[in-house]
Write an enzyme that holds these catalytic residues in place. Sequence first.
Site, PDB file in Angstrom:
ATOM      1  N   GLU A  92     -39.172  32.705  18.911  1.00  0.00           N
ATOM      2  CA  GLU A  92     -38.277  31.544  18.763  1.00  0.00           C
ATOM      3  C   GLU A  92     -37.229  31.701  17.664  1.00  0.00           C
ATOM      4  OE1 GLU A  92     -39.386  27.588  19.300  1.00  0.00           O
ATOM      5  OE2 GLU A  92     -41.317  28.051  20.214  1.00  0.00           O
ATOM      6  N   HIS A 109     -18.751  52.183   5.698  1.00  0.00           N
ATOM      7  CA  HIS A 109     -19.681  51.695   4.676  1.00  0.00           C
ATOM      8  C   HIS A 109     -19.403  52.549   3.442  1.00  0.00           C
ATOM      9  CE1 HIS A 109     -23.169  50.214   2.649  1.00  0.00           C
ATOM     10  NE2 HIS A 109     -23.958  51.237   2.902  1.00  0.00           N
ATOM     11  N   GLY A 148     -22.168  57.488  17.402  1.00  0.00           N
ATOM     12  CA  GLY A 148     -23.337  56.632  17.562  1.00  0.00           C
ATOM     13  C   GLY A 148     -22.882  55.202  17.761  1.00  0.00           C
ATOM     14  N   SER A 149     -23.586  54.273  17.112  1.00  0.00           N
ATOM     15  CA  SER A 149     -23.295  52.845  17.260  1.00  0.00           C
ATOM     16  C   SER A 149     -21.817  52.541  16.971  1.00  0.00           C
ATOM     17  CB  SER A 149     -24.217  52.054  16.319  1.00  0.00           C
ATOM     18  OG  SER A 149     -23.868  50.697  16.304  1.00  0.00           O
ATOM     19  N   GLN A 150     -21.336  52.892  15.781  1.00  0.00           N
ATOM     20  CA  GLN A 150     -19.954  52.584  15.408  1.00  0.00           C
ATOM     21  C   GLN A 150     -18.973  53.578  16.021  1.00  0.00           C
ATOM     22  OE1 GLN A 150     -18.654  49.970  13.636  1.00  0.00           O
ATOM     23  NE2 GLN A 150     -20.679  49.059  13.454  1.00  0.00           N
ATOM     24  N   GLU A 168     -28.937  43.584   4.008  1.00  0.00           N
ATOM     25  CA  GLU A 168     -29.922  44.150   4.941  1.00  0.00           C
ATOM     26  C   GLU A 168     -31.308  44.239   4.316  1.00  0.00           C
ATOM     27  OE1 GLU A 168     -27.662  47.566   5.917  1.00  0.00           O
ATOM     28  OE2 GLU A 168     -28.472  48.847   4.350  1.00  0.00           O
ATOM     29  N   ARG A 209     -21.089  67.941  16.593  1.00  0.00           N
ATOM     30  CA  ARG A 209     -21.693  69.265  16.764  1.00  0.00           C
ATOM     31  C   ARG A 209     -21.882  69.519  18.263  1.00  0.00           C
ATOM     32  NH1 ARG A 209     -26.695  67.432  13.453  1.00  0.00           N
ATOM     33  NH2 ARG A 209     -26.147  65.705  14.782  1.00  0.00           N
ATOM     34  N   GLN A 234     -23.022  62.400   5.330  1.00  0.00           N
ATOM     35  CA  GLN A 234     -21.583  62.452   5.042  1.00  0.00           C
ATOM     36  C   GLN A 234     -21.213  63.458   3.961  1.00  0.00           C
ATOM     37  OE1 GLN A 234     -20.258  58.366   4.654  1.00  0.00           O
ATOM     38  NE2 GLN A 234     -20.877  57.878   6.756  1.00  0.00           N
ATOM     39  N   ASP A 284     -25.023  57.779   6.840  1.00  0.00           N
ATOM     40  CA  ASP A 284     -24.539  57.877   5.458  1.00  0.00           C
ATOM     41  C   ASP A 284     -25.053  59.135   4.761  1.00  0.00           C
ATOM     42  OD1 ASP A 284     -23.086  55.327   5.288  1.00  0.00           O
ATOM     43  OD2 ASP A 284     -25.065  54.452   5.637  1.00  0.00           O
TER      44      ASP A 284
HETATM   45  P1  NAD Z   1     -25.533  56.334  14.245  1.00  0.00           P
HETATM   46  O1  NAD Z   1     -26.809  56.833  13.663  1.00  0.00           O
HETATM   47  O2  NAD Z   1     -25.579  55.332  15.329  1.00  0.00           O
HETATM   48  O3  NAD Z   1     -24.669  57.561  14.796  1.00  0.00           O
HETATM   49  C1  NAD Z   1     -24.483  58.721  14.056  1.00  0.00           C
HETATM   50  C2  NAD Z   1     -23.641  59.731  14.820  1.00  0.00           C
HETATM   51  O4  NAD Z   1     -23.371  60.834  13.969  1.00  0.00           O
HETATM   52  C3  NAD Z   1     -24.298  60.304  16.073  1.00  0.00           C
HETATM   53  O5  NAD Z   1     -23.327  60.424  17.081  1.00  0.00           O
HETATM   54  C4  NAD Z   1     -24.744  61.700  15.625  1.00  0.00           C
HETATM   55  O6  NAD Z   1     -24.793  62.602  16.683  1.00  0.00           O
HETATM   56  C5  NAD Z   1     -23.622  62.048  14.670  1.00  0.00           C
HETATM   57  N1  NAD Z   1     -23.955  63.074  13.676  1.00  0.00           N
HETATM   58  C6  NAD Z   1     -25.077  63.201  12.938  1.00  0.00           C
HETATM   59  N2  NAD Z   1     -24.971  64.275  12.126  1.00  0.00           N
HETATM   60  C7  NAD Z   1     -23.751  64.817  12.351  1.00  0.00           C
HETATM   61  C8  NAD Z   1     -23.051  65.954  11.838  1.00  0.00           C
HETATM   62  N3  NAD Z   1     -23.586  66.722  10.900  1.00  0.00           N
HETATM   63  N4  NAD Z   1     -21.800  66.201  12.314  1.00  0.00           N
HETATM   64  C9  NAD Z   1     -21.242  65.409  13.255  1.00  0.00           C
HETATM   65  N5  NAD Z   1     -21.854  64.338  13.773  1.00  0.00           N
HETATM   66  C10 NAD Z   1     -23.093  64.059  13.340  1.00  0.00           C
HETATM   67  O7  NAD Z   1     -24.643  55.817  13.014  1.00  0.00           O
HETATM   68  P2  NAD Z   1     -24.005  54.350  12.815  1.00  0.00           P
HETATM   69  O8  NAD Z   1     -25.097  53.347  12.727  1.00  0.00           O
HETATM   70  O9  NAD Z   1     -22.882  54.157  13.776  1.00  0.00           O
HETATM   71  O10 NAD Z   1     -23.413  54.487  11.327  1.00  0.00           O
HETATM   72  C11 NAD Z   1     -22.202  55.202  11.061  1.00  0.00           C
HETATM   73  C12 NAD Z   1     -21.570  54.613   9.818  1.00  0.00           C
HETATM   74  O11 NAD Z   1     -21.201  53.252  10.080  1.00  0.00           O
HETATM   75  C13 NAD Z   1     -22.480  54.573   8.605  1.00  0.00           C
HETATM   76  O12 NAD Z   1     -21.685  54.800   7.452  1.00  0.00           O
HETATM   77  C14 NAD Z   1     -23.001  53.144   8.615  1.00  0.00           C
HETATM   78  O13 NAD Z   1     -23.403  52.698   7.320  1.00  0.00           O
HETATM   79  C15 NAD Z   1     -21.765  52.414   9.095  1.00  0.00           C
HETATM   80  N6  NAD Z   1     -22.013  51.088   9.706  1.00  0.00           N
HETATM   81  C16 NAD Z   1     -22.931  50.947  10.698  1.00  0.00           C
HETATM   82  C17 NAD Z   1     -23.118  49.715  11.291  1.00  0.00           C
HETATM   83  C18 NAD Z   1     -24.084  49.539  12.446  1.00  0.00           C
HETATM   84  O14 NAD Z   1     -24.179  48.438  12.945  1.00  0.00           O
HETATM   85  N7  NAD Z   1     -24.801  50.544  12.925  1.00  0.00           N
HETATM   86  C19 NAD Z   1     -22.364  48.607  10.868  1.00  0.00           C
HETATM   87  C20 NAD Z   1     -21.387  48.787   9.874  1.00  0.00           C
HETATM   88  C21 NAD Z   1     -21.227  50.038   9.296  1.00  0.00           C
END
Ligand code: NAD
Length: 328
Positions: A229, A106, A25-27, A193, A47, A85, A82
């Site tokens: 703004e 995190h 996902g994002s990270q 947050e 998956r 996990q 989270d």
């Molecule tokens: P996200 O929701 O953007 O992405 C989650 C990913 O996990 C997706 O690719 C999803 O398909 C996959 N996923 C979900 N269930 C799964 C499973 N059972 N098996 C395998 N893959 C699975 O998540 P994120 O926001 O990137 O957060 C990931 C971690 O990074 C978290 O611990 C979060 O707290 C931490 N974090 C996030 C940010 C942020 O800006 N988003 C910043 C710092 C830390």
Amino acid sequence: MRMYSEADVDLSTLNDSRIAVLGYGSQGRAHALNLRDSGLDVVVGLRRNGASFSKAEADGLKVMEPGEAVKGAAIVMFLTPDMVQKSLYAAVVDNIEQGATLLFAHGFAIHYEQITPREDLDVALIAPKGPGGLVRRQYEEGHGVPCLVAVNQDATGNALPVALAYAAGIGGARAGVIETTFAEETETDLFGEQAVLCGGATELIVAGFETLVEAGYQPEVAYYEVMHELKLIVDLLHEGGLKKMHKFISDTAAYGDMVSGPRVVDDNSRAKMKDVLTDIQNGTFARNWIAENEAGMPEFKRMMQADLEHPIEKVGADLRARMDWLSE
Ligand code: NAD
Ligand code: MG
């Protein structure tokens, strides 16, 4: 305060180490691509039926089911939500190599004891202080997003150098890596947050909007004042703190800021902030959030719906549609 920079880190520590990034996902996407471009051996664990699988493949990465991805990996980075996990760890733990490093971005799952790692594993944290898109973009431009590092379990004695090398691999060491603990990272991240960045800021915006509209002002004008703004101000704060903001706003705005800000965020608000922090520290927030997930997120969905149906959303969408430069 201990801060590590690139000079303190040896990326070659990871030359023969496969890194399994679980989640895309994002990270996850940012970490996997940055590590690969740093010349490291990366495999993404997802998956097969999930939405991210084909995306990671299209980005040219090696992708496997999580249980396969962790086999032979020296580092397993958990970048799923989270709340996922705990079950993911349980599903892959038997395939994780002896003495491997579990990494997190995190500390939630470890700090609130959702996961109790095997004793032979190292457990550390590399938490970028920014969203994944920025982690990727800064890396591509030759910069990095600062990170926090913490070690929770050091079975091999190498947990810290391995975690720091990972931080270098995603570009974080270019901006500096500050040493912390899982407790400090988790509690300050949740507090930030909740009280300030997401919860505090959006409540302030919505309350400001409602105050103006209830007083008879046009919702469109109110929207520009309290939401649109805000970006200008946040950018100034981000680039140069209070000093830069004060340099660019008018004297009238600065005087109003200093006399009226403390009337809105007063001793009562500060006491409420302390309550929020206490709930984070004593585990109340974590227990509630875990229970909410187990119940299928009924309250989460109800509150989200209310947020998305607020009048500021309708007004905002109409006005933003006229500013096509916003989506560029
Ligand atoms: P996200 O929701 O953007 O992405 C989650 C990913 O996990 C997706 O690719 C999803 O398909 C996959 N996923 C979900 N269930 C799964 C499973 N059972 N098996 C395998 N893959 C699975 O998540 P994120 O926001 O990137 O957060 C990931 C971690 O990074 C978290 O611990 C979060 O707290 C931490 N974090 C996030 C940010 C942020 O800006 N988003 C910043 C710092 C830390
Ligand atoms: Mg809110």
